[in-house]
Scaffold this active site. Structure first.
Site, PDB file in Angstrom:
ATOM      1  N   ASP A  54       0.811  -1.222   0.000  1.00  0.00           N
ATOM      2  CA  ASP A  54       0.000   0.000   0.000  1.00  0.00           C
ATOM      3  C   ASP A  54       0.843   1.271   0.000  1.00  0.00           C
ATOM      4  O   ASP A  54       1.956   1.293   0.528  1.00  0.00           O
ATOM      5  CB  ASP A  54      -0.890   0.029   1.256  1.00  0.00           C
ATOM      6  CG  ASP A  54      -2.142  -0.807   1.075  1.00  0.00           C
ATOM      7  OD1 ASP A  54      -2.206  -1.590   0.108  1.00  0.00           O
ATOM      8  OD2 ASP A  54      -3.051  -0.683   1.915  1.00  0.00           O
ATOM      9  N   HIS A 203       3.776  -2.241   3.928  1.00  0.00           N
ATOM     10  CA  HIS A 203       4.020  -0.856   3.498  1.00  0.00           C
ATOM     11  C   HIS A 203       5.534  -0.664   3.293  1.00  0.00           C
ATOM     12  O   HIS A 203       6.216  -0.181   4.190  1.00  0.00           O
ATOM     13  CB  HIS A 203       3.528   0.135   4.557  1.00  0.00           C
ATOM     14  CG  HIS A 203       2.050   0.128   4.772  1.00  0.00           C
ATOM     15  ND1 HIS A 203       1.403  -0.832   5.517  1.00  0.00           N
ATOM     16  CD2 HIS A 203       1.081   0.959   4.321  1.00  0.00           C
ATOM     17  CE1 HIS A 203       0.098  -0.565   5.521  1.00  0.00           C
ATOM     18  NE2 HIS A 203      -0.121   0.513   4.797  1.00  0.00           N
TER      19      HIS A 203
HETATM   20 ZN   LIG Z   1      -2.767   3.337   2.903  1.00  0.00          ZN
END
Ligand SMILES: [Zn+2]
Length: 240
Positions: A54, A203
């Site tokens: 993400d 992430h």
């Molecule tokens: Zn996000």
């Protein structure tokens, strides 16, 4: 009379509290929403798993992430932010050229919960348009920023025949800046949680080197357990 009024007030207050709590739970739930389809994992006996990243792209990180995936011949799914597509179109082209799946993570990464349907539409459609303008032709899945959704977003997605893609494995700890998780920690915690049909969320952007360093080991350990890596769209085809 006063006592009855007070009793009524207490009940009303309890109801408001309960509804508030329910709404808060619903907003953050990975598995329940009021409209449309929510997917946190796919029910399948096959040892398939999707790796999703993400918030990117951030230019300084693209090279390493793509190299680690290429070394393992694995394709991942990148939920990118529209603003970042605009800032770093070259990374988008490289990610797509390497055969990975691109997906929509909104235009500006806001909390979509309290936005109007026009604002929600803009966040989603502008990002789709930017992905298309980059030449990407695959089906575009959507994941809400912070995984938050309540009424407007699920209704918008359902009306447009789109799912909400969540995750069932996310081990990064954002609770405090003091928390430092090593690549080994991230790998162990991730691998422990994966089951057939899982969707892993990481992430690795914005210079998050520990997460980047976990990509290779996560893939190798799961491959060692017999898992195959697929994109989110491929994973959805396994739904029984
Ligand atoms: Zn996000």
């Amino acid at each position: 009379m006063v006592r009855r009024a007070l009793g009524f007030l207490a009940i009303a207050l309890a109801l408001v509290l309960l509804l508030g709590l329910g709404g808060y739970k619903l907003m953050n739930s990975r598995t329940v929403q009021i409209a449309g389809e929510l997917t946190a994992r796919v029910e399948t006996p096959e040892k398939v798993v999707a790796l999703t990243f993400d918030d990117g792209p951030t230019p300084a990180d693209t090279e390493r992430i793509l190299a680690d995936l290429a070394a393992e011949d694995v394709r991942a799914t990148f939920f990118v932010i529209g603003e970042n597509i605009e800032k770093d179109p070259e990374s988008i082209t490289r990610i797509a050229a390497a055969g990975h799946e691109l997906a929509n993570h909104s235009w500006s990464h806001p909390r979509l919960v309290l936005m109007s349907s026009d604002e929600i539409a803009a966040e989603i459609e502008k990002t789709d348009a930017a992905l298309r303008a980059s030449g990407y032709a695959g089906e575009i899945q959507f994941r809400p920023p912070y995984g938050k959704k309540l009424v407007g977003l699920p209704r918008y997605l359902a009306a447009h025949d789109r799912r909400t893609i969540m995750w069932d494995v996310a081990v990064e700890d954002y609770s405090s800046p003091e928390v430092r998780q090593s690549a080994e920690d991230l790998t162990r915690l991730t691998v422990e949680k994966v089951q057939p049909g899982s969707i892993i969320l990481l992430h690795p952007w914005q210079g998050r080197l520990d997460t980047q360093a976990a990509i290779g080991p996560v893939i190798r350990e799961l491959k060692g357990q017999g898992y195959r890596f697929v994109t989110v769209n491929e994973l959805l085809a396994y739904e029984s």
